[in-house]
Design a protein around this motif. Structure first.
Motif, PDB file in Angstrom:
ATOM      1  N   PRO A  30      -7.814 -27.447 -49.445  1.00 22.51           N
ATOM      2  CA  PRO A  30      -6.612 -27.320 -48.620  1.00 22.51           C
ATOM      3  C   PRO A  30      -5.579 -26.394 -49.251  1.00 22.51           C
ATOM      4  O   PRO A  30      -4.725 -25.838 -48.570  1.00 22.51           O
ATOM      5  CB  PRO A  30      -6.095 -28.756 -48.522  1.00 22.51           C
ATOM      6  N   TYR A  31      -5.655 -26.234 -50.572  1.00 27.05           N
ATOM      7  CA  TYR A  31      -4.790 -25.328 -51.326  1.00 27.05           C
ATOM      8  C   TYR A  31      -5.499 -24.977 -52.617  1.00 27.05           C
ATOM      9  O   TYR A  31      -6.476 -25.627 -53.019  1.00 27.05           O
ATOM     10  CB  TYR A  31      -3.417 -25.968 -51.619  1.00 27.05           C
ATOM     11  N   LEU A  32      -5.041 -23.919 -53.277  1.00 32.45           N
ATOM     12  CA  LEU A  32      -5.605 -23.511 -54.562  1.00 32.45           C
ATOM     13  C   LEU A  32      -4.725 -24.029 -55.691  1.00 32.45           C
ATOM     14  O   LEU A  32      -3.502 -23.902 -55.637  1.00 32.45           O
ATOM     15  CB  LEU A  32      -5.733 -21.982 -54.630  1.00 32.45           C
ATOM     16  N   LYS A  33      -5.353 -24.598 -56.690  1.00 34.38           N
ATOM     17  CA  LYS A  33      -4.617 -25.140 -57.829  1.00 34.38           C
ATOM     18  C   LYS A  33      -4.299 -23.994 -58.800  1.00 34.38           C
ATOM     19  O   LYS A  33      -5.205 -23.378 -59.352  1.00 34.38           O
ATOM     20  CB  LYS A  33      -5.447 -26.213 -58.522  1.00 34.38           C
ATOM     21  N   SER A  34      -3.016 -23.716 -58.946  1.00 38.08           N
ATOM     22  CA  SER A  34      -2.627 -22.567 -59.758  1.00 38.08           C
ATOM     23  C   SER A  34      -1.383 -22.872 -60.589  1.00 38.08           C
ATOM     24  O   SER A  34      -0.569 -23.727 -60.227  1.00 38.08           O
ATOM     25  CB  SER A  34      -2.357 -21.347 -58.872  1.00 38.08           C
ATOM     26  N   GLU A  35      -1.254 -22.164 -61.700  1.00 36.19           N
ATOM     27  CA  GLU A  35      -0.076 -22.233 -62.566  1.00 36.19           C
ATOM     28  C   GLU A  35       0.298 -20.808 -62.939  1.00 36.19           C
ATOM     29  O   GLU A  35      -0.510 -19.886 -62.785  1.00 36.19           O
ATOM     30  CB  GLU A  35      -0.371 -23.051 -63.831  1.00 36.19           C
ATOM     31  N   ASN A  36       1.535 -20.626 -63.449  1.00 35.62           N
ATOM     32  CA  ASN A  36       1.896 -19.284 -63.903  1.00 35.62           C
ATOM     33  C   ASN A  36       2.700 -19.345 -65.194  1.00 35.62           C
ATOM     34  O   ASN A  36       3.402 -20.321 -65.465  1.00 35.62           O
ATOM     35  CB  ASN A  36       2.652 -18.521 -62.811  1.00 35.62           C
ATOM     36  N   TYR A  37       2.542 -18.280 -65.974  1.00 32.10           N
ATOM     37  CA  TYR A  37       3.194 -18.166 -67.284  1.00 32.10           C
ATOM     38  C   TYR A  37       4.244 -17.071 -67.202  1.00 32.10           C
ATOM     39  O   TYR A  37       3.946 -15.929 -66.848  1.00 32.10           O
ATOM     40  CB  TYR A  37       2.146 -17.813 -68.339  1.00 32.10           C
ATOM     41  N   PHE A  38       5.497 -17.438 -67.496  1.00 27.65           N
ATOM     42  CA  PHE A  38       6.600 -16.477 -67.375  1.00 27.65           C
ATOM     43  C   PHE A  38       7.652 -16.784 -68.431  1.00 27.65           C
ATOM     44  O   PHE A  38       8.073 -17.934 -68.609  1.00 27.65           O
ATOM     45  CB  PHE A  38       7.204 -16.571 -65.969  1.00 27.65           C
ATOM     46  N   MET A  39       8.051 -15.762 -69.154  1.00 27.44           N
ATOM     47  CA  MET A  39       9.074 -15.872 -70.187  1.00 27.44           C
ATOM     48  C   MET A  39       8.742 -16.968 -71.196  1.00 27.44           C
ATOM     49  O   MET A  39       9.590 -17.762 -71.615  1.00 27.44           O
ATOM     50  CB  MET A  39      10.446 -16.114 -69.556  1.00 27.44           C
TER      51      MET A  39
ATOM     52  N   GLU B   8       6.804 -19.664 -71.004  1.00 27.98           N
ATOM     53  CA  GLU B   8       6.543 -21.054 -70.637  1.00 27.98           C
ATOM     54  C   GLU B   8       5.752 -21.143 -69.340  1.00 27.98           C
ATOM     55  O   GLU B   8       5.738 -20.211 -68.532  1.00 27.98           O
ATOM     56  CB  GLU B   8       7.851 -21.833 -70.507  1.00 27.98           C
ATOM     57  N   TRP B   9       5.098 -22.289 -69.152  1.00 32.02           N
ATOM     58  CA  TRP B   9       4.249 -22.522 -67.999  1.00 32.02           C
ATOM     59  C   TRP B   9       5.008 -23.222 -66.882  1.00 32.02           C
ATOM     60  O   TRP B   9       5.778 -24.138 -67.125  1.00 32.02           O
ATOM     61  CB  TRP B   9       3.046 -23.391 -68.375  1.00 32.02           C
ATOM     62  N   ASN B  10       4.757 -22.764 -65.667  1.00 29.95           N
ATOM     63  CA  ASN B  10       5.120 -23.526 -64.476  1.00 29.95           C
ATOM     64  C   ASN B  10       3.811 -24.165 -64.018  1.00 29.95           C
ATOM     65  O   ASN B  10       2.888 -23.470 -63.587  1.00 29.95           O
ATOM     66  CB  ASN B  10       5.692 -22.615 -63.392  1.00 29.95           C
ATOM     67  N   LEU B  11       3.716 -25.486 -64.091  1.00 24.45           N
ATOM     68  CA  LEU B  11       2.450 -26.180 -63.911  1.00 24.45           C
ATOM     69  C   LEU B  11       2.107 -26.498 -62.455  1.00 24.45           C
ATOM     70  O   LEU B  11       1.052 -27.090 -62.195  1.00 24.45           O
ATOM     71  CB  LEU B  11       2.450 -27.480 -64.731  1.00 24.45           C
ATOM     72  N   SER B  12       2.972 -26.134 -61.523  1.00 23.58           N
ATOM     73  CA  SER B  12       2.717 -26.556 -60.147  1.00 23.58           C
ATOM     74  C   SER B  12       2.843 -25.435 -59.113  1.00 23.58           C
ATOM     75  O   SER B  12       2.809 -25.700 -57.916  1.00 23.58           O
ATOM     76  CB  SER B  12       3.675 -27.691 -59.757  1.00 23.58           C
TER      77      SER B  12
ATOM     78  N   GLY C 133      10.706 -20.556 -52.668  1.00 23.98           N
ATOM     79  CA  GLY C 133       9.366 -21.118 -52.543  1.00 23.98           C
ATOM     80  C   GLY C 133       9.364 -22.597 -52.864  1.00 23.98           C
ATOM     81  O   GLY C 133      10.193 -23.085 -53.644  1.00 23.98           O
ATOM     82  N   PHE C 134       8.438 -23.327 -52.249  1.00 23.93           N
ATOM     83  CA  PHE C 134       8.260 -24.736 -52.596  1.00 23.93           C
ATOM     84  C   PHE C 134       7.916 -24.850 -54.081  1.00 23.93           C
ATOM     85  O   PHE C 134       7.259 -23.981 -54.642  1.00 23.93           O
ATOM     86  CB  PHE C 134       7.143 -25.359 -51.763  1.00 23.93           C
ATOM     87  N   HIS C 135       8.333 -25.937 -54.694  1.00 27.84           N
ATOM     88  CA  HIS C 135       8.095 -26.123 -56.125  1.00 27.84           C
ATOM     89  C   HIS C 135       6.649 -26.485 -56.433  1.00 27.84           C
ATOM     90  O   HIS C 135       6.232 -26.424 -57.592  1.00 27.84           O
ATOM     91  CB  HIS C 135       9.035 -27.186 -56.682  1.00 27.84           C
ATOM     92  N   SER C 136       5.879 -26.868 -55.418  1.00 33.25           N
ATOM     93  CA  SER C 136       4.480 -27.220 -55.629  1.00 33.25           C
ATOM     94  C   SER C 136       3.607 -26.528 -54.597  1.00 33.25           C
ATOM     95  O   SER C 136       3.983 -26.412 -53.431  1.00 33.25           O
ATOM     96  CB  SER C 136       4.275 -28.733 -55.528  1.00 33.25           C
ATOM     97  N   TYR C 137       2.425 -26.074 -55.042  1.00 30.07           N
ATOM     98  CA  TYR C 137       1.502 -25.425 -54.117  1.00 30.07           C
ATOM     99  C   TYR C 137       0.948 -26.409 -53.086  1.00 30.07           C
ATOM    100  O   TYR C 137       0.337 -26.006 -52.094  1.00 30.07           O
ATOM    101  CB  TYR C 137       0.346 -24.759 -54.868  1.00 30.07           C
TER     102      TYR C 137
END
Length: 458
Positions: free
Chosen positions: A86-95, A97-101, A202-206
Motif C-alpha cells: 500500500p506504500y513503500l517503506k522509506s527513510e532519508n538522511y539529511f544534515m 541525521e535520519w528521518n525514520l518515517s 508533507g505528511f510526517h509518515s509515508y
C-alpha cells in the motif's frame, strides 16, 4: 490490418508494451533493441549468487484492467507472482541525521534559528504559482527564501549541479521532493486542509496520504527484471520478431513517409508505421535531418553494489534516500527488506545510486570506496560487517538535467519529428510530458489504442 508492418524502436518496458499491443493490429511487428537483452533499466542481474536490480523500481497497478492484465497477468496471477504494498517503506538522511518515517527532507534538521525563520517565511509565503517559470522564484513563493536556500539549493546542487534559476519545476516530482516535513504531525494534518499549505507540507509518515493503487514487486528470489521478462515472453508469444544488438542507422524517407529503416548489420526493413521509444534525436540523425535544438545536459549514473556477511543495521526500510550534501550517495535499495521472500534468502545485498559528472567513469573505484564509507557512517551497515562482494557499474550519461531549456528543446524536437515524419510516433520520455514509469505505460497504452484505431480506418 493485412500485410502491414510495424517497427518498434527501443526494447525497454515501453517498447515491449508497444510491440505487444501493435501485434494485435499489424500483420508483422519487429522490435529493434540496441542492447543484448530487452527490458532496459528495468532489469536484474546476478553477481556472486545474489540478485541486484538496476536501480529502484516499484511499478504500481494502473487501474486500467486490460493494461494491468498485460503487465501483471490475471488477478490470480498477480497474487501468485507479485507482492503488493500500500506504500513503500522509506527513510532519508539529511544534515547528519535520519528521518525514520518519510523520504522527504525535514526542516526540523536545520539549526533552531534557521528553522524558526524558515517556518515564518513558509507560513507567510504567497504559495505555489504554476505559471512562474523561474524555478528559484517558484520555490521562494512556495517555501520561502530560508528553506529554498538551506534545503532545495544544496540538495539540487548535489544531484544536478545546476543553478536553481535554470531548472524546471518538474525536478521536484522527479526526485519526489515537492513537499517538506515541518512543524508537528498534527499541525501539518490541520494545515494541509488549506491548498496553499497542502502544496508545500508533507505528511510526517509515508503511511499517511499513501497512493490508492498498490506498488508491486516480484515474489520469490526474483528481482524487478522478472516483470520485464514476463512482458518479453508475452511479446514473443504475440508473434513479435525481436532483434537485439541492432539499431537503426538510416531511415529511408519518401517526402515525410518512412518507407524503410536500415539496421547496423546492413539489413533493411520495409515498414508502414514506426513507434520510436528512444531519444528522438536518433530518429532525426538517422534520417539525415539537421537538428535545430541544443543537445541536453546529462548527469552520469553510477551503481555501487555490495553484499555483506551479516544483516544490515537498517532492518525495516525497503529503500533509503540520502539528501546530505556532504555525501555522494543518493538512493539505496536494501534487497532483503523489499519482501518477506527476499529476507528468507539471508543474502544481505544493497545497491547505491550516485549522480555525478562524466568524470565518474574514471573515478569508479574511488566512488565505490567512498560509498562504502558513507553507508557505514550513516549506520546502514556496521563497520565490522564484512564485505563479501562488491561491484561498480558506470551507466553513462543517462540522467538528463531537467532545465527549462531542456523542456523547451524537447517540445521543439517533437515539433521537428512531427514535421519530418508522417508515420513515426514518439513514445516514452522522449515524447515529453511524462517521467514516471506508470505514466509512460498508460500514455503508451492510450496512444496505441487511439493510433491503432485511426490506422485501422485508413
Amino acid at each position: 490490418m493485412k500485410d502491414k508492418t510495424c517497427v518498434v524502436v527501443g526494447g525497454g518496458i515501453v517498447g515491449l508494451l508497444a510491440a505487444y499491443l501493435a501485434a494485435k493490429k499489424f500483420t508483422k511487428v519487429i522490435l529493434i533493441e540496441k542492447s543484448l537483452n530487452a527490458g532496459g533499466l528495468l532489469g536484474s542481474f546476478e553477481f556472486n549468487g545474489a540478485l541486484y536490480d538496476y536501480g529502484t523500481h516499484f511499478p504500481s497497478i494502473t487501474n486500467i484492467d486490460d493494461l494491468d492484465q498485460i503487465l501483471y497477468g490475471t488477478k490470480n496471477e498477480r497474487t501468485e507472482k507479485y507482492e503488493h504494498f500500500p506504500y513503500l517503506k522509506s527513510e532519508n538522511y539529511f544534515m547528519g541525521e535520519w528521518n525514520l518515517s518519510s523520504p522527504l527532507p525535514s526542516t526540523l534538521s536545520l539549526p533552531r534559528e534557521v528553522y524558526a525563520q524558515g517556518i515564518i517565511e513558509l507560513l507567510e509565503a504567497p504559495g505555489s504559482n504554476p505559471s512562474e517559470l523561474n524555478f528559484e522564484k517558484y520555490l521562494i513563493s512556495t517555501f520561502g527564501n530560508t528553506f529554498t536556500t538551506h534545503i532545495y539549493k544544496p540538495i539540487l546542487k548535489k544531484l544536478l549541479n545546476e543553478d536553481l534559476g535554470k531548472l524546471d519545476k518538474n525536478v521536484l516530482k522527479v526526485f519526489g521532493i515537492q513537499r517538506l516535513i515541518a512543524l508537528t504531525s498534527e499541525v501539518t494534518k490541520d494545515l494541509k486542509s488549506i491548498p496553499k499549505y497542502n502544496d508545500c507540507l508533507g505528511f510526517h509518515s509515508y503511511t499517511d496520504g499513501a497512493p490508492t493503487l498498490p506498488y508491486c514487486y516480484p515474489k520469490g528470489s526474483n528481482g524487478i527484471g522478472f516483470w520485464s521478462d514476463e512482458l518479453f515472453k508475452k511479446t514473443l508469444q504475440a508473434g513479435v520478431e525481436i532483434k537485439t544488438s541492432k539499431f537503426v542507422c538510416n531511415i529511408d524517407l519518401n517526402n515525410t513517409k518512412i518507407k524503410s529503416v536500415e539496421l547496423n548489420d546492413g539489413s533493411q526493413i520495409k515498414c508502414d508505421l514506426v513507434f520510436w521509444s528512444i531519444s528522438p534525436t536518433l530518429a532525426l540523425k538517422a534520417a539525415g535531418v539537421k537538428i535545430s535544438s541544443i543537445p541536453p545536459k546529462f548527469r552520469s549514473h553510477t551503481l555501487c553494489h555490495f553484499e555483506f556477511e551479516g544483516p544490515f543495521l537498517k532492518l525495516f526500510p525497503q529503500y533509503l534516500l540520502c539528501w546530505d550534501v556532504e555525501m555522494i550517495s543518493y538512493r539505496i535499495t536494501l534487497y532483503p527488506n523489499i519482501t518477506k521472500d527476499k529476507s528468507k534468502l539471508q543474502r544481505y545485498n544493497l545497491t547505491v545510486e550516485v549522480l555525478s559528472d562524466a568524470s565518474a567513469e574514471t573515478r569508479s573505484q574511488y566512488i565505490l570506496e567512498k560509498v562504502l564509507d558513507e553507508i557505514r557512517l550513516m549506520k546502514i551497515v556496521s563497520y565490522d560487517n564484512k564485505v563479501l562482494a562488491s561491484k561498480v557499474e558506470y551507466m553513462g550519461n543517462s540522467f538528463p538535467i531537467l532545465t527549462v531549456e531542456f523542456i523547451d528543446n524537447l517540445h521543439k524536437m517533437n515539433t521537428q519529428i512531427n514535421d519530418n515524419f508522417s508515420n513515426l510516433i514518439l513514445l516514452g520520455r522522449g515524447s515529453g510530458g511524462n517521467f514516471f514509469i506508470n505514466d509512460l505505460l498508460i500514455d503508451t497504452y492510450n496512444k496505441l489504442q487511439t493510433i491503432a484505431e485511426d490506422y485501422d480506418d485508413r
